[in-house]
Enzyme design. Sequence first.
Site, PDB file in Angstrom:
ATOM      1  N   CYS A  13     -22.186  -7.321 -14.659  1.00  0.00           N
ATOM      2  CA  CYS A  13     -22.525  -6.913 -13.289  1.00  0.00           C
ATOM      3  C   CYS A  13     -22.178  -5.433 -13.055  1.00  0.00           C
ATOM      4  O   CYS A  13     -21.160  -4.938 -13.526  1.00  0.00           O
ATOM      5  CB  CYS A  13     -21.735  -7.778 -12.297  1.00  0.00           C
ATOM      6  SG  CYS A  13     -21.923  -7.295 -10.574  1.00  0.00           S
TER       7      CYS A  13
ATOM      8  N   CYS B  37     -15.216   2.192   4.262  1.00  0.00           N
ATOM      9  CA  CYS B  37     -16.506   1.747   3.722  1.00  0.00           C
ATOM     10  C   CYS B  37     -16.235   0.467   2.941  1.00  0.00           C
ATOM     11  O   CYS B  37     -15.245   0.372   2.220  1.00  0.00           O
ATOM     12  CB  CYS B  37     -17.059   2.830   2.793  1.00  0.00           C
ATOM     13  SG  CYS B  37     -18.467   2.311   1.789  1.00  0.00           S
TER      14      CYS B  37
ATOM     15  N   CYS C 190     -22.996   1.988  -4.289  1.00  0.00           N
ATOM     16  CA  CYS C 190     -22.123   2.999  -3.656  1.00  0.00           C
ATOM     17  C   CYS C 190     -22.963   4.156  -3.103  1.00  0.00           C
ATOM     18  O   CYS C 190     -23.690   4.824  -3.845  1.00  0.00           O
ATOM     19  CB  CYS C 190     -21.092   3.520  -4.655  1.00  0.00           C
ATOM     20  SG  CYS C 190     -20.078   4.825  -3.934  1.00  0.00           S
TER      21      CYS C 190
ATOM     22  N   CYS D  33     -16.145  -9.796 -14.217  1.00  0.00           N
ATOM     23  CA  CYS D  33     -17.192  -8.852 -13.796  1.00  0.00           C
ATOM     24  C   CYS D  33     -18.398  -8.974 -14.746  1.00  0.00           C
ATOM     25  O   CYS D  33     -19.545  -8.779 -14.313  1.00  0.00           O
ATOM     26  CB  CYS D  33     -16.684  -7.420 -13.815  1.00  0.00           C
ATOM     27  SG  CYS D  33     -15.718  -6.972 -12.348  1.00  0.00           S
TER      28      CYS D  33
ATOM     29  N   CYS E 259     -19.018  -1.564  -1.593  1.00  0.00           N
ATOM     30  CA  CYS E 259     -18.809  -2.095  -2.946  1.00  0.00           C
ATOM     31  C   CYS E 259     -18.196  -3.486  -2.916  1.00  0.00           C
ATOM     32  O   CYS E 259     -18.322  -4.252  -3.878  1.00  0.00           O
ATOM     33  CB  CYS E 259     -17.972  -1.132  -3.790  1.00  0.00           C
ATOM     34  SG  CYS E 259     -16.418  -0.622  -3.032  1.00  0.00           S
TER      35      CYS E 259
ATOM     36  N   ASP F 234       0.829  -1.202   0.000  1.00  0.00           N
ATOM     37  CA  ASP F 234       0.000   0.000   0.000  1.00  0.00           C
ATOM     38  C   ASP F 234       0.866   1.255   0.000  1.00  0.00           C
ATOM     39  O   ASP F 234       0.671   2.163   0.799  1.00  0.00           O
ATOM     40  CB  ASP F 234      -0.942  -0.004   1.215  1.00  0.00           C
ATOM     41  CG  ASP F 234      -1.990   1.090   1.105  1.00  0.00           C
ATOM     42  OD1 ASP F 234      -2.306   1.505  -0.015  1.00  0.00           O
ATOM     43  OD2 ASP F 234      -2.497   1.533   2.154  1.00  0.00           O
TER      44      ASP F 234
END
Length: 358
Positions: A196, A246, A203, A193, A249, A139
């Site tokens: 979708c 959060c 969100c 994906c 998603c 990160d």
Amino acid sequence: MGQLWQQVVQLAHELGFDACGVADVDLKGAREPLLAWLSDGFHGDMSYMERHAALRLEPAELVPGTVRVLTFRANYLPADTAANWRDASFAALDDATSPVISWYARGRDYHKVMRARLQSLARRIEAIAGPLGFRVFTDSAPVLEVELAARSGLGWRGKHTLALSRDAGSMFFLGEIFVNLPFPVTPPQSEHCGRCTRCIDVCPTQAIVAPYRVDARRCISYLTIEHQGAIPVEFRRAIGNRIYGCDDCQLICPWNKFAKRAVIADFASRDIEAQSLVELFAWSEEEFRVRTAGSAIARIGHARWLRNIAIALGNALAAHSAADHAVARALKARSDHANAMVREHVGWALAQAHAFAS
Ligand code: SF4
Ligand code: SF4
């Protein structure tokens, strides 16, 4: 070199990594999307993203001599996570007087955990292969982590922009070792994906402005963790009771049915989220320091912690829960806080009871 890679895979598993791969260092294909994202200002006040843009595209410039990037994945859901964790996480968003903390932040700070294990792994590779030019990252601003993970087969980039895998969903950390040895490159996974759009639709702040494009300035993870100043009023209601990050998603993503539990004990939850918002808001700066020591939450500092909780308490007042009296009392106790940002958020929060009544 293939045999050495097999030994690396074995060592990585012994150190708690769940998957690993090898990427080459030609990231030219990532140049246009990255520059477009930056020129749209979607990185908000994460100016380090802009500063490091050129280095992000050139691993060999960042660490001279690098010819490959070894990529690693470590699952982070605590080992005792219940089978219905996704439904329970959505239900927790309706419990207005309780906090919601992103799953990844519930245990020990992953920066420390991942970095220590990557360093240890690099030393073990050196013990087998001889002197190794290397540097570890997790990160870290100058590294295109998701791009490298996708290229080396750890997953694909989902429409929410996170790395995603068919066998582990997206609830994992990524880490890298830049090396000067030509390990054989591992192939990418195909993307799944399809049509979708669940992450985009769910969100709360419409931060996923198009598939594979997140406007960080709208994202609750960015606003509650990275953003330094006041949180724009237009997003405060949508933040609800999310006080650190959060997960929506990711929770909605069907592939997270396959999310795995962590084997690394450091990711066990410290259960901060088991306390009420009122209790967390009462922590002094010293209590905050002690109780969050060693966790990623410590990084935001006490003032931003209070800023985030004040918003959640304001939303609790707006929801008119049975605890209104205690919530209002907790807010009033902070209304003369030394930090102007905290005072402004407390004022906003107290006004939510009136906003609801009017
Ligand atoms: S983390 Fe939350 S706010 Fe950010 S893009 Fe995902 S759902 Fe939207
Ligand atoms: S929710 Fe759907 S579109 Fe979003 S990352 Fe998951 S599979 Fe892809």
